[in-house]
Design an enzyme around this catalytic site. Structure first.
Site, PDB file in Angstrom:
ATOM      1  CG  ASP A  15      -1.725  -1.377   1.410  1.00 36.85           C
ATOM      2  OD1 ASP A  15      -2.038  -1.873   0.421  1.00 36.85           O
ATOM      3  OD2 ASP A  15      -2.062  -1.522   2.376  1.00 36.85           O
ATOM      4  CD  GLU A 187      -9.357  -2.141  -1.884  1.00 38.82           C
ATOM      5  OE1 GLU A 187      -9.418  -2.383  -0.600  1.00 38.82           O
ATOM      6  OE2 GLU A 187      -8.746  -3.181  -2.555  1.00 38.82           O
TER       7      GLU A 187
END
Length: 525
Positions: A15, A187
């Protein structure tokens, strides 16, 4: 032509969020239930990256005791504006079933080294929050919206709300600005402003082998957003197993010379789609088309090797992977599970020149485990330690741990047995099921140190021990550690394999173990 080899952050570094401040580049990555929270890497050239610290170092900033496996810190977003670094992150308390308890926070610092503030609570409507600093000085938070209701799209879109610096809270209406594409599972939103457009970069397809990065744009911050006609702009080719897999969750940066790059997570399977190193960080070179869309060079599939930017190379400082524990502070690569370093559960000074671990809860605990661990960042390694430990009963254990989470780990441990006395054996917990792999533990002499070693070659682990230095004896059979991966579980998970030292005392007496060194050696293939 100078090139960059991927991944730039090998091992569990998912991420990525990247920001440039002047000539300096910083990447923040998720740390989940491992402490300290959020790793920050620094580079001058986008190729050589060095771990420089963690913003979340205090229990007042992050309390993860009781957080579920693969909970804790998700998807940080690092940005810079008005002389301050802003770090947004989620602390996930629960994630299985219909509901997800996802609390989003903001911390700030005048310097990347800190001091970092205590957190400002933002919202809990979903995860992957990101802060956008608009040209007019306003600041906007975006995050995905989680919908728990039956028969709905759980990934319900991207929420936008203004953040007030003066009031230190979110203000004004909440708007759902983008409900995603047919790829689904929308997302990881990041907003950018370029040539009169607002660009919304999201992750879609799920953080698995269908992962992707989607781009949409609008003349208005509030939408409607049109999707890039060639969507997705980044995704992996699952048939090319020697290439980077799981590519998605991207973040863009522009260099001083006007070149564009995207960092993104990826995975490299070792066997049967299992990535024991976890989700890693890679980088791709990008360019803008004449009609105003960004493209990955040679994309949409990621490349193992890319063209480096037009920047002078600045090599990173080499780190000694053998730690003799001579310092009074832990090196940056060491981590603990859920708990902070504030309590006295370990010491570098009680016995100078050794790491002392005070045994506490079991390997299944979500609270106070005594572990000092580092990421497995290479496919082929040897890890070795020398331990002095004299347990008094079977509830006291210490040794060399290869750990994914409470459900999956392998442990070369010393304990006490009523008949054998001090002894050595192997524990494997696989899919949550406990097992002891030797037919009979090996008796050891009292009041004598023992050397412990693990050799990992891709998905195979072999343990060794020695009573005298370098006189290694193989113990047990080679163990398949494919279960130490995101990919070998009933419910999706997100971290990676760690190696290091552990101690348990289930009797509550906090019996200590002393580790004289820990050596992490790469085996050149």
């Amino acid at each position: 032509m100078k090139t960059i080899t991927n991944p730039i952050l090998p091992g569990y570094h998912p991420d990525p969020s990247i920001v440039r401040v002047g000539d300096d580049y910083y990447i923040a990555v998720s740390t989940f239930e491992w402490f300290p929270g959020v790793q920050i890497y620094h580079s001058k050239d986008l190729s050589n990256w060095e771990l420089i610290g963690y913003p979340l170092t205090r229990s007042s900033q992050l309390n993860m005791l009781g957080d579920v496996n693969s909970g804790g810190v998700w998807a940080p977003c690092l940005s810079y504006s008005d002389g301050l670094f802003y770090l947004i992150f989620t602390d996930v308390k629960s994630r299985q079933g219909a509901f997800k308890d996802t609390h989003n926070y903001l911390v700030t610092a005048p310097s990347i080294e800190g001091p970092w503030s205590d957190p400002i609570y933002l919202n809990s409507s979903g995860f992957d929050p990101s802060l956008f600093h608009d040209e007019d000085g306003k600041k906007w938070l975006v995050n995905m919206i989680w919908d728990h209701r039956k028969g709905t799209n759980s990934f319900a879109g991207i929420a936008l709300q203004e953040y007030s610096v003066e009031e230190q809270r979110l203000v004004g209406p909440i708007q759902n600005i983008f409900k995603g594409t047919e790829l689904g599972l929308t997302e990881a939103p990041h907003l950018y402003k370029q040539n009169g457009y607002y660009y919304l970069l999201t992750a879609e397809g799920g953080t698995w082998y269908t992962h992707a990065a989607t781009m949409a744009r609008s003349k208005s911050l509030f939408g409607p957003y049109e999707v890039d006609p060639t969507n997705p702009i980044l995704t992996s080719d699952k048939s090319q197993t020697d290439q980077l897999q799981k590519a998605g969750h991207g973040c863009l940066v522009e260099t001083q010379k006007g070149e564009w790059y995207m960092v993104h997570l990826c995975g490299r399977p070792v066997i049967d789609d299992k990535c024991i190193l976890g989700r890693e960080t890679a980088i791709q070179k990008c360019y803008w088309t004449e009609d105003g869309w960004i493209r990955v060079v040679n994309g949409p599939n990621p490349s193992n090797e890319i063209e480096a930017p037009d920047l002078p190379e600045v090599p990173k400082t080499l780190i000694d992977n053998k730690d003799d524990f001579e310092d009074t502070k832990l090196r940056l690569y060491w981590n603990s599970l859920r708990r902070t370093f504030e309590e006295k559960w370990f010491s570098l000074t009680d016995r100078p020149g050794s790491l002392r671990l005070y045994g506490e809860e079991s390997m299944s605990s979500f609270h106070r485990q005594s572990m000092i661990m580092r990421r497995l960042e290479h496919f082929n390694v040897e890890v070795e330690t020398k331990m002095e430990y004299d347990p008094e009963n079977f509830q006291q254990m210490a040794g060399l741990m290869i750990y994914y989470d409470t459900n999956d780990h392998v442990y070369l441990r010393v304990t006490e047995h009523e008949e054998l006395g001090k002894c050595l054996g192997i524990i494997e917990t696989k899919y949550g099921q406990y097992d002891e792999l030797l037919d009979k533990d090996i008796a050891l002499p009292n009041d004598q140190p023992i050397y412990l070693k693990a050799v990992i070659k891709r998905h195979l682990l072999q343990f060794y021990y020695a009573k005298q230095e370098n006189n290694w004896i193989e113990i047990g059979n080679a163990i398949d550690i494919g279960h130490l991966s995101d990919d070998d579980a009933d419910y999706i998970r997100f971290t990676g394999t760690f190696v290091g030292m552990a101690a348990q005392d289930l009797s509550g007496q906090k019996k200590h173990a002393d580790f004289n060194y820990f050596d992490y050696r790469i085996i050149e293939s």
